[in-house]
Write a protein that holds these residues in place. Structure first.
Motif, mmCIF file in Angstrom:
data_model
loop_
_atom_site.group_PDB
_atom_site.id
_atom_site.type_symbol
_atom_site.label_atom_id
_atom_site.label_comp_id
_atom_site.label_asym_id
_atom_site.label_seq_id
_atom_site.Cartn_x
_atom_site.Cartn_y
_atom_site.Cartn_z
ATOM 1 N N ILE A 1 0.821 -1.222 0.000
ATOM 2 C CA ILE A 1 0.000 0.000 0.000
ATOM 3 C C ILE A 1 0.850 1.265 0.000
ATOM 4 N N PRO A 2 1.863 1.418 0.877
ATOM 5 C CA PRO A 2 2.683 2.637 0.820
ATOM 6 C C PRO A 2 3.389 2.815 -0.526
ATOM 7 N N LYS A 3 3.857 1.705 -1.125
ATOM 8 C CA LYS A 3 4.525 1.788 -2.421
ATOM 9 C C LYS A 3 3.570 2.288 -3.500
ATOM 10 N N LEU A 4 2.375 1.735 -3.503
ATOM 11 C CA LEU A 4 1.396 2.130 -4.528
ATOM 12 C C LEU A 4 0.890 3.550 -4.290
ATOM 13 N N GLU A 5 0.775 3.950 -3.032
ATOM 14 C CA GLU A 5 0.346 5.322 -2.735
ATOM 15 C C GLU A 5 1.381 6.332 -3.219
ATOM 16 N N ARG A 6 2.667 6.016 -3.037
ATOM 17 C CA ARG A 6 3.721 6.899 -3.536
ATOM 18 C C ARG A 6 3.680 6.983 -5.060
ATOM 19 N N ARG A 7 3.477 5.842 -5.683
ATOM 20 C CA ARG A 7 3.403 5.817 -7.150
ATOM 21 C C ARG A 7 2.186 6.611 -7.633
ATOM 22 N N GLN A 8 1.083 6.456 -6.938
ATOM 23 C CA GLN A 8 -0.140 7.189 -7.307
ATOM 24 C C GLN A 8 0.079 8.695 -7.179
ATOM 25 N N ALA A 9 0.750 9.118 -6.112
ATOM 26 C CA ALA A 9 1.039 10.542 -5.913
ATOM 27 C C ALA A 9 1.966 11.069 -7.005
ATOM 28 N N GLN A 10 2.963 10.262 -7.379
ATOM 29 C CA GLN A 10 3.885 10.666 -8.448
ATOM 30 C C GLN A 10 3.158 10.839 -9.775
ATOM 31 N N LEU A 11 2.293 9.884 -10.086
ATOM 32 C CA LEU A 11 1.537 9.961 -11.338
ATOM 33 C C LEU A 11 0.582 11.153 -11.344
ATOM 34 N N LEU B 1 -5.375 -0.433 -4.860
ATOM 35 C CA LEU B 1 -5.279 0.039 -3.479
ATOM 36 C C LEU B 1 -6.527 -0.314 -2.683
ATOM 37 N N ASN B 2 -7.679 -0.179 -3.311
ATOM 38 C CA ASN B 2 -8.928 -0.522 -2.619
ATOM 39 C C ASN B 2 -8.934 -1.996 -2.215
ATOM 40 N N THR B 3 -8.474 -2.853 -3.122
ATOM 41 C CA THR B 3 -8.429 -4.293 -2.828
ATOM 42 C C THR B 3 -7.457 -4.586 -1.689
ATOM 43 N N LEU B 4 -6.289 -3.965 -1.742
ATOM 44 C CA LEU B 4 -5.294 -4.180 -0.702
ATOM 45 C C LEU B 4 -5.770 -3.667 0.653
#
Length: 282
Positions: free
Chosen positions: A45-55, A256-259
């Motif tokens: 989740i933290p990895k995907l949140e960072r990626r989402q913020a970058q995008l 992210l929702n699934t995780l």
């Protein structure tokens, strides 16, 4: 199997088999579930949140550059360029006009300006308090030499006042300020998008990565606000990239929702049960 054997007819058994088969959505879910179960939500989740913020930040920077490539911005920039050119000509003309109105040496220096300031103060506060200096009535006495003023002398005084107060110069500064602001906005938008070059390799969609590479190549030669044709070309590269990045952001949101569901107590066990049920029907 027992249920099938207990069917009274072959058609009934065939219907039961067909109903038990997986739908395309269920097959896709069956493929995704092992990966979801294997993933640790606390790490992912933290990895995907960072990626989402970058995008999201990348897309926002593209949106700003896209705004600077719109016809409205190009028109505003060209209009500002023309306004500065006109103001430069007006300021130059004001200086020439005032200089030509003087037949004495030292025009425009500090001593001359001090003298003119004293004349203005004397006229406004003592000699001609009812009118605004230097717009004095024809025939009124000059506040300096105290001789009657003719049309030519009044015009000369007005030219001097316009020069000293710097009306034309002030207008030029204001128009340059507007032009500089537009130029700065465009330059900063270009620089911000260029700064994302290193993040292109992290894009999951091949097409958006290719589009971004093409955009970066086009921006290499851009050092100032270009012609409208180049702006249109940039916009044609920016728009599809923004749409595709939006799609990646949306896909991340679903993951992210699934995780986050898996983080809830017992969620992993539910996913395992769901996978087992699907595998039985496989």
């Amino acid at each position: 199997m027992t249920t099938i054997l207990s069917c009274k007819s072959g058609s009934e058994a065939e219907k039961l088999v067909n109903e038990a088969q997986q739908s395309p959505q269920e097959e896709e879910r069956c493929t995704a579930l092992p990966k979801l179960i294997a993933a640790d939500p606390d790490v992912e989740i933290p990895k995907l949140e960072r990626r989402q913020a970058q995008l999201s930040a990348m897309r926002q920077r593209l949106a700003e550059l896209c705004q600077c490539c719109q016809p409205a911005f190009a028109e505003q920039y060209q209009s500002s360029l023309e306004a500065v050119k006109q103001a430069q000509e007006a300021a130059k003309a004001a200086t020439v006009l005032a200089s030509d109105s003087s037949e004495l040496d030292g025009f425009g220096d500090e001593v001359w300006k001090a003298l003119w300031g004293a004349v203005r103060k004397y006229s406004s506060e003592c000699a001609h308090t009812s009118v605004m200096f230097p717009k004095l009535p024809q025939g009124s006495l000059c506040p300096l030499c105290q001789q009657p003023l003719g049309v030519e002398a009044i015009t000369r005084m007005e030219n001097f006042e316009a020069y000293v107060t710097g009306i034309a110069e002030k207008q030029l500064r204001e128009r340059r300020k507007t032009l500089d602001a537009l130029t700065k906005r465009f330059s900063e938008a270009v620089a911000a998008v260029k700064a994302d070059r290193g993040f292109i390799v992290a894009l999951e969609t091949t097409q958006v990565a290719l589009n971004m590479d093409s955009l970066m190549a086009e921006l290499e030669s851009v050092t100032a606000v270009p012609a409208s044709e180049t702006l249109a070309k940039l916009m044609d590269l920016i728009k599809p990239s923004g749409i595709q990045i939006r799609a990646e952001i949306d896909a991340l949101a679903l993951r992210l929702n699934t995780l986050r569901e898996m983080q809830q107590l017992g969620s992993a066990d539910k996913l395992r049960t769901e996978l087992a049920d699907l595998n039985v029907r496989n």
